[in-house]
Design a protein around this motif. Sequence first.
Motif, short mmCIF file in Angstrom:
data_model
loop_
_atom_site.label_atom_id
_atom_site.label_comp_id
_atom_site.label_asym_id
_atom_site.label_seq_id
_atom_site.Cartn_x
_atom_site.Cartn_y
_atom_site.Cartn_z
N ASP A 93 4.23 -0.68 1.60
CA ASP A 93 2.81 -0.59 1.91
C ASP A 93 2.34 -1.86 2.64
O ASP A 93 1.69 -1.79 3.69
CB ASP A 93 2.05 -0.41 0.58
CG ASP A 93 0.57 -0.19 0.76
OD1 ASP A 93 0.08 -0.18 1.91
OD2 ASP A 93 -0.13 -0.03 -0.25
N ALA A 94 2.72 -3.02 2.10
CA ALA A 94 2.24 -4.29 2.67
C ALA A 94 2.80 -4.52 4.07
O ALA A 94 2.05 -4.85 5.01
CB ALA A 94 2.62 -5.44 1.74
N GLU A 97 1.26 -2.19 6.51
CA GLU A 97 -0.13 -2.52 6.85
C GLU A 97 -0.20 -3.69 7.82
O GLU A 97 -1.06 -3.72 8.70
CB GLU A 97 -0.92 -2.82 5.57
CG GLU A 97 -2.42 -2.82 5.75
CD GLU A 97 -2.98 -1.50 6.32
OE1 GLU A 97 -2.33 -0.45 6.19
OE2 GLU A 97 -4.08 -1.55 6.90
N ASN A 100 0.48 -2.23 11.05
CA ASN A 100 -0.67 -1.42 11.43
C ASN A 100 -1.80 -2.28 12.02
O ASN A 100 -2.39 -1.93 13.04
CB ASN A 100 -1.18 -0.67 10.18
CG ASN A 100 -2.35 0.22 10.47
OD1 ASN A 100 -2.38 0.92 11.48
ND2 ASN A 100 -3.35 0.20 9.60
#
Lengths: 171, 120
Positions: A93-94, A97, A100
């Motif tokens: 996730d990190a 992101e 992203n």
Amino acid sequence: MSLDVSVLVGAEQVLDIAGDVWSSLAGPEEVLVPLPASPAHLPLDALSAWVLVLGPWSGAVVVTTGASTALELTRALLRAADDEELTAEDVTDALGEVANVVGGNVKSLLTAPSVLGLPQVGHGMEAPTGEVVVQLDLSWRGQPLCLSLRSTAPTGVRGPRTPPTDPEGQP
Amino acid sequence: MKILVADDSRVMRQIVIRTLRQAGYDGHDVVEAQDGREALEKVAAEAPDLVLSDWNMPEMTGIECLRALRAAGSQVPFGFVTSEGSDDMRATAASAGALFLIAKPFTPEAFDAVLAPVLG
């Protein structure tokens, strides 16, 4: 219609974006230092996170670093204590992101409308290949980290992010 | 007051919540949603006073969520917190009824500048 992305996005701009991302998300004292020699020597367990940009220019913004550095980055983003247990999903996730946010800012530099995909994460070799437009070999907390912008053939926007399937790559 | 934070990244939701606190908005209840569809459902169920939403999410994007809310008659204050801050996206957000768009990466000051008129 195609777009010469190298005219719009250069190494200095990507480094500025990444520096802002690190100081904002990882912490105000966190800095990325360009390495004097390239390429950076990434460990075999390196993870990559990337987002695809689709439009007149199609490409990928890719962040690659070792599994332990990805875990440390996750800890920094979450302001997690050293003894706080983090999961492989947290790391995916990190790192996704981070890719992203860097990718979204790179996309904002493009003059033509484009679509940003959802972040994807895999082992280092799984990242999209293609002509390298920008390659930054960096150091964060003394560990190697690479940021690249690559032109790719349009393959469609995939998502959402999923953790790597190889358990050896998990923290 | 109650704030709904919608983002498909749990890490980013935590960063947004932390930044709210750093900006001085630490006395509010926070509800989380992991995509636009869940945000839409939670606006109905939780009646938040403000929605802070990512744009690009699976299932339902933030802009689709906002349009669905307005189509259903909801006037809940809605702002985007997204990695893309182009003029086109800001115009699209405003025309759909968003109050503001905060581009990632952000600062507590950026939060305060847009939230003060809404949360006081």
